[in-house]
Motif scaffolding. Structure first.
Motif, PDB file in Angstrom:
ATOM      1  N   GLU A  15      -7.482  -1.599  -1.618  1.00  0.00           N
ATOM      2  CA  GLU A  15      -8.450  -2.676  -1.482  1.00  0.00           C
ATOM      3  C   GLU A  15      -8.386  -3.176  -0.051  1.00  0.00           C
ATOM      4  OE1 GLU A  15      -9.710  -7.007  -3.355  1.00  0.00           O
ATOM      5  OE2 GLU A  15      -7.896  -6.012  -4.078  1.00  0.00           O
ATOM      6  N   LEU A  16      -9.524  -3.124   0.622  1.00  0.00           N
ATOM      7  CA  LEU A  16      -9.631  -3.624   1.989  1.00  0.00           C
ATOM      8  C   LEU A  16     -10.161  -5.050   1.913  1.00  0.00           C
ATOM      9  CD1 LEU A  16     -11.307  -0.475   3.593  1.00  0.00           C
ATOM     10  CD2 LEU A  16      -8.863  -0.964   3.330  1.00  0.00           C
ATOM     11  N   THR A  17      -9.387  -6.004   2.434  1.00  0.00           N
ATOM     12  CA  THR A  17      -9.790  -7.402   2.393  1.00  0.00           C
ATOM     13  C   THR A  17      -9.825  -7.960   3.810  1.00  0.00           C
ATOM     14  OG1 THR A  17      -7.591  -8.424   2.277  1.00  0.00           O
ATOM     15  CG2 THR A  17      -8.526  -7.605   0.203  1.00  0.00           C
ATOM     16  N   GLU A  18     -10.321  -9.173   3.940  1.00  0.00           N
ATOM     17  CA  GLU A  18     -10.345  -9.806   5.263  1.00  0.00           C
ATOM     18  C   GLU A  18      -8.943 -10.191   5.726  1.00  0.00           C
ATOM     19  OE1 GLU A  18     -11.407 -14.366   4.031  1.00  0.00           O
ATOM     20  OE2 GLU A  18     -13.058 -12.950   4.270  1.00  0.00           O
ATOM     21  N   ASP A  19      -7.965 -10.171   4.800  1.00  0.00           N
ATOM     22  CA  ASP A  19      -6.592 -10.528   5.148  1.00  0.00           C
ATOM     23  C   ASP A  19      -5.689  -9.325   5.373  1.00  0.00           C
ATOM     24  OD1 ASP A  19      -7.124 -13.294   4.937  1.00  0.00           O
ATOM     25  OD2 ASP A  19      -6.869 -13.181   2.767  1.00  0.00           O
ATOM     26  N   GLY A  20      -6.172  -8.117   5.051  1.00  0.00           N
ATOM     27  CA  GLY A  20      -5.343  -6.933   5.224  1.00  0.00           C
ATOM     28  C   GLY A  20      -5.727  -5.829   4.265  1.00  0.00           C
ATOM     29  N   VAL A  21      -4.766  -4.942   3.996  1.00  0.00           N
ATOM     30  CA  VAL A  21      -5.006  -3.756   3.174  1.00  0.00           C
ATOM     31  C   VAL A  21      -3.984  -3.729   2.041  1.00  0.00           C
ATOM     32  CG1 VAL A  21      -5.110  -1.227   3.156  1.00  0.00           C
ATOM     33  CG2 VAL A  21      -5.851  -2.493   5.195  1.00  0.00           C
ATOM     34  N   ALA A  22      -4.475  -3.675   0.798  1.00  0.00           N
ATOM     35  CA  ALA A  22      -3.605  -3.572  -0.378  1.00  0.00           C
ATOM     36  C   ALA A  22      -3.609  -2.129  -0.865  1.00  0.00           C
ATOM     37  CB  ALA A  22      -4.080  -4.499  -1.482  1.00  0.00           C
ATOM     38  N   VAL A  23      -2.423  -1.628  -1.206  1.00  0.00           N
ATOM     39  CA  VAL A  23      -2.272  -0.275  -1.726  1.00  0.00           C
ATOM     40  C   VAL A  23      -1.569  -0.372  -3.074  1.00  0.00           C
ATOM     41  CG1 VAL A  23      -1.258   2.006  -1.354  1.00  0.00           C
ATOM     42  CG2 VAL A  23      -2.094   0.691   0.602  1.00  0.00           C
ATOM     43  N   GLU A  24      -2.202   0.180  -4.125  1.00  0.00           N
ATOM     44  CA  GLU A  24      -1.582   0.184  -5.451  1.00  0.00           C
ATOM     45  C   GLU A  24      -0.951   1.550  -5.706  1.00  0.00           C
ATOM     46  OE1 GLU A  24      -2.506  -0.416 -10.187  1.00  0.00           O
ATOM     47  OE2 GLU A  24      -4.098  -0.803  -8.752  1.00  0.00           O
ATOM     48  N   TYR A  25       0.367   1.535  -5.901  1.00  0.00           N
ATOM     49  CA  TYR A  25       1.103   2.763  -6.174  1.00  0.00           C
ATOM     50  C   TYR A  25       0.850   3.243  -7.598  1.00  0.00           C
ATOM     51  CZ  TYR A  25       3.754   1.358  -2.010  1.00  0.00           C
ATOM     52  OH  TYR A  25       4.123   0.986  -0.755  1.00  0.00           O
ATOM     53  N   LEU A  26       1.168   4.496  -7.866  1.00  0.00           N
ATOM     54  CA  LEU A  26       0.979   5.068  -9.199  1.00  0.00           C
ATOM     55  C   LEU A  26       1.810   4.347 -10.253  1.00  0.00           C
ATOM     56  CD1 LEU A  26       0.951   8.916  -8.494  1.00  0.00           C
ATOM     57  CD2 LEU A  26      -0.997   7.372  -8.797  1.00  0.00           C
ATOM     58  N   ASP A  27       2.938   3.759  -9.858  1.00  0.00           N
ATOM     59  CA  ASP A  27       3.792   3.059 -10.821  1.00  0.00           C
ATOM     60  C   ASP A  27       3.328   1.628 -11.087  1.00  0.00           C
ATOM     61  OD1 ASP A  27       4.585   1.699  -8.525  1.00  0.00           O
ATOM     62  OD2 ASP A  27       6.637   2.472  -8.543  1.00  0.00           O
ATOM     63  N   GLY A  28       2.163   1.246 -10.538  1.00  0.00           N
ATOM     64  CA  GLY A  28       1.592  -0.067 -10.801  1.00  0.00           C
ATOM     65  C   GLY A  28       1.946  -1.140  -9.793  1.00  0.00           C
ATOM     66  N   ARG A  29       2.936  -0.902  -8.960  1.00  0.00           N
ATOM     67  CA  ARG A  29       3.285  -1.889  -7.929  1.00  0.00           C
ATOM     68  C   ARG A  29       2.247  -1.851  -6.818  1.00  0.00           C
ATOM     69  NH1 ARG A  29       7.917  -0.706  -5.168  1.00  0.00           N
ATOM     70  NH2 ARG A  29       7.645   1.457  -5.742  1.00  0.00           N
ATOM     71  N   THR A  30       2.138  -2.965  -6.098  1.00  0.00           N
ATOM     72  CA  THR A  30       1.199  -3.067  -4.991  1.00  0.00           C
ATOM     73  C   THR A  30       1.933  -3.532  -3.750  1.00  0.00           C
ATOM     74  OG1 THR A  30      -0.613  -3.619  -6.485  1.00  0.00           O
ATOM     75  CG2 THR A  30      -0.918  -4.191  -4.183  1.00  0.00           C
ATOM     76  N   THR A  31       1.567  -2.967  -2.610  1.00  0.00           N
ATOM     77  CA  THR A  31       2.066  -3.462  -1.330  1.00  0.00           C
ATOM     78  C   THR A  31       0.877  -3.937  -0.520  1.00  0.00           C
ATOM     79  OG1 THR A  31       3.534  -3.003   0.532  1.00  0.00           O
ATOM     80  CG2 THR A  31       1.985  -1.263  -0.069  1.00  0.00           C
ATOM     81  N   PHE A  32       1.139  -4.893   0.364  1.00  0.00           N
ATOM     82  CA  PHE A  32       0.044  -5.471   1.146  1.00  0.00           C
ATOM     83  C   PHE A  32       0.412  -5.421   2.620  1.00  0.00           C
ATOM     84  CE2 PHE A  32      -2.582  -8.948   2.840  1.00  0.00           C
ATOM     85  CZ  PHE A  32      -3.820  -8.542   2.355  1.00  0.00           C
ATOM     86  N   TYR A  33      -0.422  -4.769   3.412  1.00  0.00           N
ATOM     87  CA  TYR A  33      -0.263  -4.729   4.862  1.00  0.00           C
ATOM     88  C   TYR A  33      -1.108  -5.867   5.426  1.00  0.00           C
ATOM     89  CZ  TYR A  33       1.824  -0.151   4.109  1.00  0.00           C
ATOM     90  OH  TYR A  33       2.633   0.883   3.686  1.00  0.00           O
ATOM     91  N   ARG A  34      -0.447  -6.882   5.945  1.00  0.00           N
ATOM     92  CA  ARG A  34      -1.113  -8.116   6.370  1.00  0.00           C
ATOM     93  C   ARG A  34      -1.824  -7.968   7.712  1.00  0.00           C
ATOM     94  NH1 ARG A  34       0.497 -11.397   2.661  1.00  0.00           N
ATOM     95  NH2 ARG A  34       2.581 -11.298   1.819  1.00  0.00           N
TER      96      ARG A  34
END
Length: 140
Positions: A15-34
Protein backbone atom coordinates in the motif's frame (compact mmCIF):
# COMPACT_ATOMS: atom_id res chain seq x y z
CA UNK A 1 30.12 -14.79 0.97
CA UNK A 2 28.37 -16.75 3.76
CA UNK A 3 26.35 -19.88 4.41
CA UNK A 4 23.18 -17.97 3.49
CA UNK A 5 21.47 -18.63 0.16
CA UNK A 6 19.64 -16.67 -2.50
CA UNK A 7 15.90 -16.92 -1.86
CA UNK A 8 13.30 -16.21 -4.57
CA UNK A 9 10.62 -13.66 -3.64
CA UNK A 10 6.85 -14.14 -3.66
CA UNK A 11 4.22 -11.55 -4.51
CA UNK A 12 3.34 -9.39 -1.49
CA UNK A 13 0.54 -6.94 -0.81
CA UNK A 14 1.63 -3.31 -0.75
CA UNK A 15 0.00 0.00 0.00
CA UNK A 16 1.46 3.31 -1.11
CA UNK A 17 0.34 6.14 1.18
CA UNK A 18 1.24 9.78 1.63
CA UNK A 19 3.16 8.74 4.77
CA UNK A 20 5.21 5.93 3.24
CA UNK A 21 5.04 2.37 1.91
CA UNK A 22 3.39 -0.57 3.70
CA UNK A 23 4.37 -4.13 2.80
CA UNK A 24 2.26 -7.09 3.96
CA UNK A 25 4.25 -10.30 4.32
CA UNK A 26 2.80 -13.72 3.50
CA UNK A 27 2.62 -14.52 7.23
CA UNK A 28 0.22 -11.59 7.76
CA UNK A 29 2.67 -9.19 9.39
CA UNK A 30 3.13 -5.72 7.94
CA UNK A 31 6.15 -3.44 7.85
CA UNK A 32 6.02 0.26 7.11
CA UNK A 33 8.77 2.27 5.43
CA UNK A 34 8.16 5.81 6.68
CA UNK A 35 8.35 8.94 4.59
CA UNK A 36 7.78 9.80 0.98
CA UNK A 37 10.57 8.18 -1.05
CA UNK A 38 12.94 10.66 -2.69
CA UNK A 39 12.71 10.50 -6.49
CA UNK A 40 16.06 9.77 -8.16
CA UNK A 41 16.88 9.08 -11.78
CA UNK A 42 18.33 5.77 -12.96
CA UNK A 43 20.23 4.60 -9.84
CA UNK A 44 20.71 4.66 -6.10
CA UNK A 45 24.12 4.17 -4.50
CA UNK A 46 23.75 3.30 -0.83
CA UNK A 47 26.15 4.23 1.91
CA UNK A 48 28.55 1.62 3.28
CA UNK A 49 27.07 -0.99 5.57
CA UNK A 50 23.40 -0.22 4.87
CA UNK A 51 20.69 -2.89 4.82
CA UNK A 52 19.27 -2.59 1.30
CA UNK A 53 15.73 -3.65 0.38
CA UNK A 54 14.39 -3.35 -3.18
CA UNK A 55 10.64 -3.31 -3.84
CA UNK A 56 9.19 -3.51 -7.35
CA UNK A 57 5.44 -2.99 -7.69
CA UNK A 58 3.14 -4.45 -10.29
CA UNK A 59 1.32 -2.03 -12.62
CA UNK A 60 -1.66 -1.80 -10.22
CA UNK A 61 0.66 -0.73 -7.35
CA UNK A 62 -1.16 -3.10 -4.97
CA UNK A 63 1.24 -6.04 -5.27
CA UNK A 64 4.99 -6.22 -5.44
CA UNK A 65 8.11 -8.24 -4.80
CA UNK A 66 10.69 -7.40 -2.15
CA UNK A 67 14.33 -8.52 -2.19
CA UNK A 68 16.96 -7.99 0.49
CA UNK A 69 20.41 -7.39 -0.99
CA UNK A 70 23.38 -8.99 0.80
CA UNK A 71 21.38 -9.64 3.98
CA UNK A 72 23.35 -12.08 6.14
CA UNK A 73 21.22 -11.81 9.28
CA UNK A 74 17.87 -13.26 8.21
CA UNK A 75 17.56 -17.05 8.10
CA UNK A 76 16.37 -18.62 4.84
CA UNK A 77 13.25 -20.14 6.46
CA UNK A 78 12.12 -16.73 7.74
CA UNK A 79 12.45 -15.23 4.27
CA UNK A 80 10.54 -18.15 2.75
CA UNK A 81 7.62 -17.79 5.21
CA UNK A 82 7.41 -14.02 4.71
CA UNK A 83 7.76 -14.05 0.92
CA UNK A 84 10.78 -11.74 0.92
CA UNK A 85 13.60 -12.74 -1.38
CA UNK A 86 17.33 -12.38 -0.93
CA UNK A 87 20.20 -12.01 -3.35
CA UNK A 88 23.86 -12.16 -2.37
CA UNK A 89 26.15 -10.17 -4.64
CA UNK A 90 29.91 -10.49 -4.28
CA UNK A 91 32.13 -7.42 -4.43
CA UNK A 92 32.59 -6.37 -8.05
CA UNK A 93 29.66 -8.48 -9.28
CA UNK A 94 26.14 -7.63 -10.39
CA UNK A 95 22.80 -9.46 -10.43
CA UNK A 96 19.59 -8.84 -12.33
CA UNK A 97 16.80 -8.87 -9.74
CA UNK A 98 13.97 -8.43 -12.23
CA UNK A 99 13.79 -7.27 -15.84
CA UNK A 100 14.99 -3.67 -15.73
CA UNK A 101 16.46 -3.87 -12.19
CA UNK A 102 20.16 -4.60 -11.58
CA UNK A 103 22.15 -4.52 -8.33
CA UNK A 104 25.92 -4.18 -8.03
CA UNK A 105 28.22 -4.51 -5.04
CA UNK A 106 31.29 -2.30 -4.87
CA UNK A 107 33.34 -2.25 -1.70
CA UNK A 108 30.70 -1.92 1.04
CA UNK A 109 28.16 -0.09 -1.13
CA UNK A 110 25.23 -1.40 -3.15
CA UNK A 111 24.13 0.25 -6.39
CA UNK A 112 20.61 -0.33 -7.65
CA UNK A 113 19.96 0.65 -11.27
CA UNK A 114 16.47 0.50 -12.71
CA UNK A 115 14.35 1.30 -15.71
CA UNK A 116 10.78 1.44 -14.33
CA UNK A 117 9.31 1.08 -17.82
CA UNK A 118 11.12 -2.23 -18.36
CA UNK A 119 10.31 -3.29 -14.78
CA UNK A 120 6.63 -2.54 -15.54
CA UNK A 121 6.13 -0.97 -12.13
CA UNK A 122 7.55 1.40 -9.59
CA UNK A 123 10.98 0.66 -8.12
CA UNK A 124 11.71 1.57 -4.51
CA UNK A 125 14.99 1.25 -2.63
CA UNK A 126 15.14 1.34 1.17
CA UNK A 127 18.56 1.74 2.83
CA UNK A 128 18.69 1.51 6.59
CA UNK A 129 20.97 1.01 9.54
CA UNK A 130 20.83 1.67 13.27
CA UNK A 131 21.08 5.42 12.62
CA UNK A 132 18.12 5.76 10.27
CA UNK A 133 16.35 4.90 7.07
CA UNK A 134 16.39 6.44 3.59
CA UNK A 135 13.71 5.76 0.98
CA UNK A 136 14.12 6.29 -2.75
CA UNK A 137 12.04 5.77 -5.87
CA UNK A 138 13.95 5.27 -9.08
CA UNK A 139 12.19 7.18 -11.85
CA UNK A 140 12.73 7.39 -15.61
Amino acid sequence: MSNRNDVPPDSLGIELTEDGVAVEYLDGRTTFYRGVPKAVEERVVTGPGKDVHVLVTDPTETQGVMVYVNDLNTHDDILETTGVGRVLVDNGDEETLFPGVVVRATEYRVTVEADPETARGRVFVFAEDELGEQSYEIVA
